[in-house]
Design a protein around this motif. Structure first.
Motif, PDB file in Angstrom:
ATOM      1  N   GLU A 112       0.831  -1.212   0.000  1.00  0.00           N
ATOM      2  CA  GLU A 112       0.000   0.000   0.000  1.00  0.00           C
ATOM      3  C   GLU A 112       0.860   1.254   0.000  1.00  0.00           C
ATOM      4  O   GLU A 112       0.546   2.245  -0.677  1.00  0.00           O
ATOM      5  CB  GLU A 112      -0.917  -0.001   1.225  1.00  0.00           C
ATOM      6  N   ALA A 113       1.961   1.225   0.764  1.00  0.00           N
ATOM      7  CA  ALA A 113       2.862   2.371   0.819  1.00  0.00           C
ATOM      8  C   ALA A 113       3.686   2.489  -0.453  1.00  0.00           C
ATOM      9  O   ALA A 113       3.928   3.591  -0.961  1.00  0.00           O
ATOM     10  CB  ALA A 113       3.779   2.253   2.033  1.00  0.00           C
ATOM     11  N   ALA A 114       4.124   1.341  -0.986  1.00  0.00           N
ATOM     12  CA  ALA A 114       4.960   1.352  -2.182  1.00  0.00           C
ATOM     13  C   ALA A 114       4.218   1.895  -3.397  1.00  0.00           C
ATOM     14  O   ALA A 114       4.819   2.490  -4.294  1.00  0.00           O
ATOM     15  CB  ALA A 114       5.467  -0.058  -2.468  1.00  0.00           C
ATOM     16  N   LYS A 115       2.904   1.705  -3.437  1.00  0.00           N
ATOM     17  CA  LYS A 115       2.108   2.179  -4.572  1.00  0.00           C
ATOM     18  C   LYS A 115       1.694   3.641  -4.428  1.00  0.00           C
ATOM     19  O   LYS A 115       1.189   4.239  -5.382  1.00  0.00           O
ATOM     20  CB  LYS A 115       0.849   1.315  -4.719  1.00  0.00           C
ATOM     21  N   GLU A 116       1.906   4.213  -3.253  1.00  0.00           N
ATOM     22  CA  GLU A 116       1.434   5.567  -2.973  1.00  0.00           C
ATOM     23  C   GLU A 116       2.394   6.624  -3.534  1.00  0.00           C
ATOM     24  O   GLU A 116       3.579   6.625  -3.213  1.00  0.00           O
ATOM     25  CB  GLU A 116       1.276   5.743  -1.457  1.00  0.00           C
ATOM     26  N   SER A 117       1.884   7.498  -4.392  1.00  0.00           N
ATOM     27  CA  SER A 117       2.718   8.543  -4.999  1.00  0.00           C
ATOM     28  C   SER A 117       2.969   9.717  -4.058  1.00  0.00           C
ATOM     29  O   SER A 117       3.949  10.447  -4.211  1.00  0.00           O
ATOM     30  CB  SER A 117       2.070   9.043  -6.290  1.00  0.00           C
ATOM     31  N   ASP A 118       2.088   9.904  -3.079  1.00  0.00           N
ATOM     32  CA  ASP A 118       2.255  10.984  -2.097  1.00  0.00           C
ATOM     33  C   ASP A 118       3.145  10.464  -0.965  1.00  0.00           C
ATOM     34  O   ASP A 118       2.741   9.594  -0.188  1.00  0.00           O
ATOM     35  CB  ASP A 118       0.880  11.392  -1.549  1.00  0.00           C
ATOM     36  N   GLU A 119       4.353  10.959  -0.875  1.00  0.00           N
ATOM     37  CA  GLU A 119       5.313  10.437   0.098  1.00  0.00           C
ATOM     38  C   GLU A 119       4.833  10.611   1.541  1.00  0.00           C
ATOM     39  O   GLU A 119       5.074   9.750   2.387  1.00  0.00           O
ATOM     40  CB  GLU A 119       6.676  11.107  -0.086  1.00  0.00           C
ATOM     41  N   LYS A 120       4.147  11.693   1.827  1.00  0.00           N
ATOM     42  CA  LYS A 120       3.647  11.898   3.191  1.00  0.00           C
ATOM     43  C   LYS A 120       2.620  10.838   3.567  1.00  0.00           C
ATOM     44  O   LYS A 120       2.610  10.338   4.689  1.00  0.00           O
ATOM     45  CB  LYS A 120       3.045  13.306   3.321  1.00  0.00           C
ATOM     46  N   VAL A 121       1.771  10.496   2.611  1.00  0.00           N
ATOM     47  CA  VAL A 121       0.785   9.445   2.859  1.00  0.00           C
ATOM     48  C   VAL A 121       1.473   8.091   3.005  1.00  0.00           C
ATOM     49  O   VAL A 121       1.131   7.286   3.874  1.00  0.00           O
ATOM     50  CB  VAL A 121      -0.257   9.404   1.719  1.00  0.00           C
ATOM     51  N   ALA A 122       2.474   7.839   2.164  1.00  0.00           N
ATOM     52  CA  ALA A 122       3.202   6.567   2.212  1.00  0.00           C
ATOM     53  C   ALA A 122       3.828   6.336   3.580  1.00  0.00           C
ATOM     54  O   ALA A 122       3.885   5.206   4.071  1.00  0.00           O
ATOM     55  CB  ALA A 122       4.273   6.535   1.124  1.00  0.00           C
ATOM     56  N   LEU A 123       4.275   7.404   4.221  1.00  0.00           N
ATOM     57  CA  LEU A 123       4.940   7.277   5.517  1.00  0.00           C
ATOM     58  C   LEU A 123       3.976   6.985   6.666  1.00  0.00           C
ATOM     59  O   LEU A 123       4.414   6.689   7.765  1.00  0.00           O
ATOM     60  CB  LEU A 123       5.731   8.557   5.827  1.00  0.00           C
ATOM     61  N   THR A 124       2.668   7.068   6.412  1.00  0.00           N
ATOM     62  CA  THR A 124       1.697   6.805   7.483  1.00  0.00           C
ATOM     63  C   THR A 124       1.352   5.317   7.618  1.00  0.00           C
ATOM     64  O   THR A 124       0.795   4.897   8.619  1.00  0.00           O
ATOM     65  CB  THR A 124       0.380   7.564   7.237  1.00  0.00           C
TER      66      THR A 124
END
Length: 426
Positions: free
Chosen positions: A182-194
């Motif tokens: 889920e994090a690896a597919k996320e383009s928004d880095e701030k969202v990926a870090l959550t």
């Protein structure tokens, strides 16, 4: 840095193993931490699916499993039974169905919890193959160039070169982001870090009590995970962790700590690194204590609130977490070539971060160094290990490697490989 920009399936190194096991056995059990992508990988090969935790049907599914579990096995094959451990009766039903049908590739079972075994639960040997799945390696997330193959090193490859695309800042980011799909597919880095923080909170406040139906104190669980995080990549015993926690919880007992650690292992949150048993030229005693690791280093980073920015200002903590990141990737790569990962430490104080041993006896030794300053010392350490191993009783090492957070891959004059983690693949 390569970021996945869409919601398509991210191919996994374990996909080939799953396909092979389905051709070889009647059923395959995929185990691993939740959110690591087990269900999504299984869906790629499944022809029908039963989601045991679907809120609309979960109660009916559990009741059916208790009365007539064979009804839940009906459907096109391979049939995916997602989170099968919700209804343990399914295990024996699958085993029986495999025997009765006498066909390969009938079922895929996924589980995020090691179930409590009952007296009547068959082992599944010969019918149900087991496969462990972890979070994604840097090669799977697209953050490693894959120019250096672990398998090729075992096969004696020469003149290999590579160049990492990750800066030290980006290494801090991918460590915090973790290998969660889920994090690896996320383009928004701030969202990926959550994602890792959300996973950690779910474990603390819900999952750890559900694993064995024993209510656990969330504050103690949090303190335990923080203590393990502070001791990541070390041989900290349960007593060390207990003493660390007692400062804020005098009523805490060793039995409670052991119970909580056991629950985290059943959830595949903790995955300690076992010690390597080598044949040595001398009688030097080999330490047998496992090293502490989580299944993904982002768990420790989240527990310590070690943001990318904080890691860059605390290189000691960064180094320990980077070692854990390397162990995660080495485990993913090694398992795909029928290998396992260990660590080495003896009474003399000689320590090597990772030993990769294949099923055929071949092995390689790896030291982990975040920066370039300690590469020479790390290489000397590896050469010391090579000298004390009794090569009359076991193979010479296939390779010696310093795994780094630096830019270039090359072979030193002493034949030790220097390989950036972001150049490695299976």
């Amino acid at each position: 840095m390569v970021m996945q920009m869409n919601n398509d399936y991210l191919k996994r190194i374990s996909d080939e193993k799953l396909a092979l096991l389905l051709r070889a056995k009647g059923a395959v059990l995929i185990e691993g931490p939740k959110w690591c992508g087990k269900t999504r990988s299984a869906e790629e090969l499944a022809e029908s699916v039963l989601y045991m935790q679907d809120p609309d049907t979960s109660k009916e599914n559990i009741l059916t499993a208790q009365v007539k579990p064979s009804l839940l096995l009906e459907g096109k094959t391979p049939r995916l039974l997602d989170e099968w451990q919700v209804a343990p009766e399914l295990w024996n039903a699958v085993r029986f169905a495999v025997d009765k049908r006498r066909a390969k590739g009938q079922f895929i079972l996924t589980g995020s919890v090691v179930p409590t075994k009952t007296d009547d639960m068959h082992t599944g040997t010969g019918r149900i193959a087991r496969m462990k799945m972890r979070t994604m390696s840097l090669y799977e997330t697209g953050d490693s160039t894959g120019e250096i193959s672990l398998g090729a090193l075992f096969d004696g490859a020469k003149n290999i070169e590579g160049q990492s695309n990750l800066t030290i800042d980006e290494i801090a980011f991918v460590l915090n982001r973790g290998g969660w799909p889920e994090a690896a597919k996320e383009s928004d880095e701030k969202v990926a870090l959550t994602v890792a923080a959300d996973y950690l909170e779910a474990v603390i406040n819900e999952d750890i009590s559900n694993v064995d139906d024993v209510e656990k104190n969330p504050d103690r669980v949090r303190a335990l995970i923080r203590s393990i995080s502070r001791n990541i990549s070390s041989e900290a015993r349960a007593t060390t962790i207990l003493n660390d926690m007692i400062a804020n919880d005098e009523a805490l007992s060793r039995a409670t700590v052991d119970q909580y650690i056991d629950a985290l292992k059943k959830l595949f949150v903790i995955e300690d690194l076992p010690a390597w048993s080598a044949k040595l030229r001398s009688r030097t005693a080999i330490r047998t204590t496992a090293k502490r690791h989580f299944v993904d280093p982002s768990i420790a980073a989240a527990a310590l609130r070690a943001t990318p920015k904080r890691l860059l200002s605390d290189l000691k903590t960064f180094g320990f977490l980077f070692e854990s990141l390397c162990i995660r990737d080495l485990r993913v790569y090694a398992e795909s070539i029928d290998g396992s990962v260990f660590h080495y430490r003896d009474k003399s104080g000689l320590e090597v971060d990772a030993i990769i041993q294949l099923a055929d006896g071949r092995w390689g030794a790896v030291e982990v160094k975040l920066g370039a300053g300690e590469i020479e010392d790390a290489a000397a350490n590896l050469l010391k290990l090579q000298q004390i191993v009794n090569t009359e009783k076991m193979n010479k090492p296939s390779f010696l490697m310093v795994l780094t957070g630096t830019k270039y891959a090359f072979q030193m004059k002493n034949s030790v490989w220097v390989v950036p983690l972001a150049c490695l693949k299976n």
